[in-house]
Design a protein around this motif. Structure first.
Motif, short mmCIF file in Angstrom:
data_model
loop_
_atom_site.label_atom_id
_atom_site.label_comp_id
_atom_site.label_asym_id
_atom_site.label_seq_id
_atom_site.Cartn_x
_atom_site.Cartn_y
_atom_site.Cartn_z
N MET A 1 25.86 -22.22 60.70
CA MET A 1 26.65 -21.24 61.45
C MET A 1 28.04 -21.82 61.70
SD MET A 1 25.71 -19.35 65.00
CE MET A 1 24.33 -18.50 64.33
N ALA A 2 29.00 -20.96 61.76
CA ALA A 2 30.38 -21.39 61.91
C ALA A 2 30.60 -22.06 63.27
CB ALA A 2 31.32 -20.21 61.77
N LYS A 3 31.53 -22.98 63.28
CA LYS A 3 31.85 -23.67 64.54
C LYS A 3 32.55 -22.73 65.51
CE LYS A 3 34.19 -27.70 66.34
NZ LYS A 3 35.01 -28.87 66.05
N ASN A 4 33.53 -21.97 65.00
CA ASN A 4 34.25 -21.02 65.84
C ASN A 4 33.57 -19.67 65.75
OD1 ASN A 4 36.16 -22.98 66.44
ND2 ASN A 4 37.31 -22.52 64.59
N LYS A 5 33.02 -19.22 66.88
CA LYS A 5 32.30 -17.96 66.93
C LYS A 5 33.08 -16.95 67.75
CE LYS A 5 28.10 -20.61 67.16
NZ LYS A 5 28.93 -21.80 67.12
N PRO A 6 33.00 -15.68 67.43
CA PRO A 6 33.58 -14.67 68.30
C PRO A 6 32.87 -14.67 69.66
CG PRO A 6 33.03 -13.74 66.17
CD PRO A 6 32.45 -15.11 66.20
N HIS A 7 33.60 -14.27 70.67
CA HIS A 7 33.05 -14.32 72.03
C HIS A 7 31.84 -13.40 72.19
CE1 HIS A 7 33.06 -15.15 76.26
NE2 HIS A 7 33.10 -13.87 76.55
N ALA A 8 31.87 -12.24 71.55
CA ALA A 8 30.74 -11.31 71.67
C ALA A 8 29.48 -11.91 71.05
CB ALA A 8 31.08 -9.99 71.00
N ARG A 9 29.63 -12.59 69.92
CA ARG A 9 28.48 -13.20 69.28
C ARG A 9 27.93 -14.33 70.13
NH1 ARG A 9 27.95 -15.09 63.03
NH2 ARG A 9 25.72 -15.06 63.03
N LYS A 10 28.82 -15.07 70.75
CA LYS A 10 28.42 -16.17 71.62
C LYS A 10 27.62 -15.63 72.82
CE LYS A 10 30.60 -20.52 72.45
NZ LYS A 10 31.86 -21.21 72.52
N LEU A 11 28.05 -14.50 73.36
CA LEU A 11 27.32 -13.89 74.47
C LEU A 11 25.93 -13.43 74.04
CD1 LEU A 11 30.08 -11.79 76.25
CD2 LEU A 11 29.07 -13.94 76.99
N ARG A 12 25.83 -12.88 72.82
CA ARG A 12 24.52 -12.44 72.32
C ARG A 12 23.59 -13.63 72.10
NH1 ARG A 12 27.69 -8.79 69.27
NH2 ARG A 12 27.48 -10.07 67.42
N LEU A 13 24.15 -14.73 71.58
CA LEU A 13 23.34 -15.94 71.40
C LEU A 13 22.89 -16.50 72.74
CD1 LEU A 13 25.38 -17.74 68.63
CD2 LEU A 13 23.07 -16.85 68.41
N LEU A 14 23.76 -16.44 73.73
CA LEU A 14 23.41 -16.92 75.07
C LEU A 14 22.31 -16.08 75.69
CD1 LEU A 14 24.19 -19.02 77.20
CD2 LEU A 14 25.75 -17.34 78.13
N LYS A 15 22.39 -14.76 75.51
CA LYS A 15 21.35 -13.86 76.04
C LYS A 15 20.01 -14.15 75.38
CE LYS A 15 20.38 -8.98 76.84
NZ LYS A 15 18.98 -9.28 77.02
N ALA A 16 20.03 -14.40 74.06
CA ALA A 16 18.80 -14.72 73.35
C ALA A 16 18.22 -16.05 73.83
CB ALA A 16 19.05 -14.76 71.86
N MET A 17 19.10 -17.00 74.11
CA MET A 17 18.64 -18.30 74.58
C MET A 17 18.03 -18.20 75.97
SD MET A 17 20.79 -21.84 74.61
CE MET A 17 21.69 -21.54 76.11
N LYS A 18 18.65 -17.40 76.85
CA LYS A 18 18.14 -17.27 78.21
C LYS A 18 16.84 -16.48 78.27
CE LYS A 18 21.09 -16.32 81.50
NZ LYS A 18 22.21 -15.65 82.19
N SER A 19 16.69 -15.52 77.35
CA SER A 19 15.47 -14.70 77.39
C SER A 19 14.31 -15.37 76.69
CB SER A 19 15.74 -13.35 76.73
OG SER A 19 15.98 -13.52 75.36
N ASN A 20 14.51 -16.50 76.08
CA ASN A 20 13.47 -17.19 75.32
C ASN A 20 12.76 -18.22 76.21
OD1 ASN A 20 12.02 -17.57 72.95
ND2 ASN A 20 13.26 -19.31 72.38
#
Length: 51
Positions: A1-20
């Protein structure tokens, strides 16, 4: 995965991490241990995200 991510994608990844997370202990106590496993739990190698 790319080092620089868009902010929206970062938020989606964070939500997935918190819900797991596992089912909380108070839920197991309240449901008399009938709800032990999380139906949407994801393992990082097996289940991929649709992002």
């Amino acid at each position: 995965m790319a080092k620089n991510k868009p902010h929206a994608r970062k938020l989606r990844l964070l939500k997935a991490m918190k819900s797991n997370r596992r089912v909380p202990a108070w839920v197991m106590v309240r449901t008399n241990r009938s709800f032990l496993r999380h139906p949407k739990r994801r393992q990082w190698r097996r289940g991929r995200l649709k992002i």
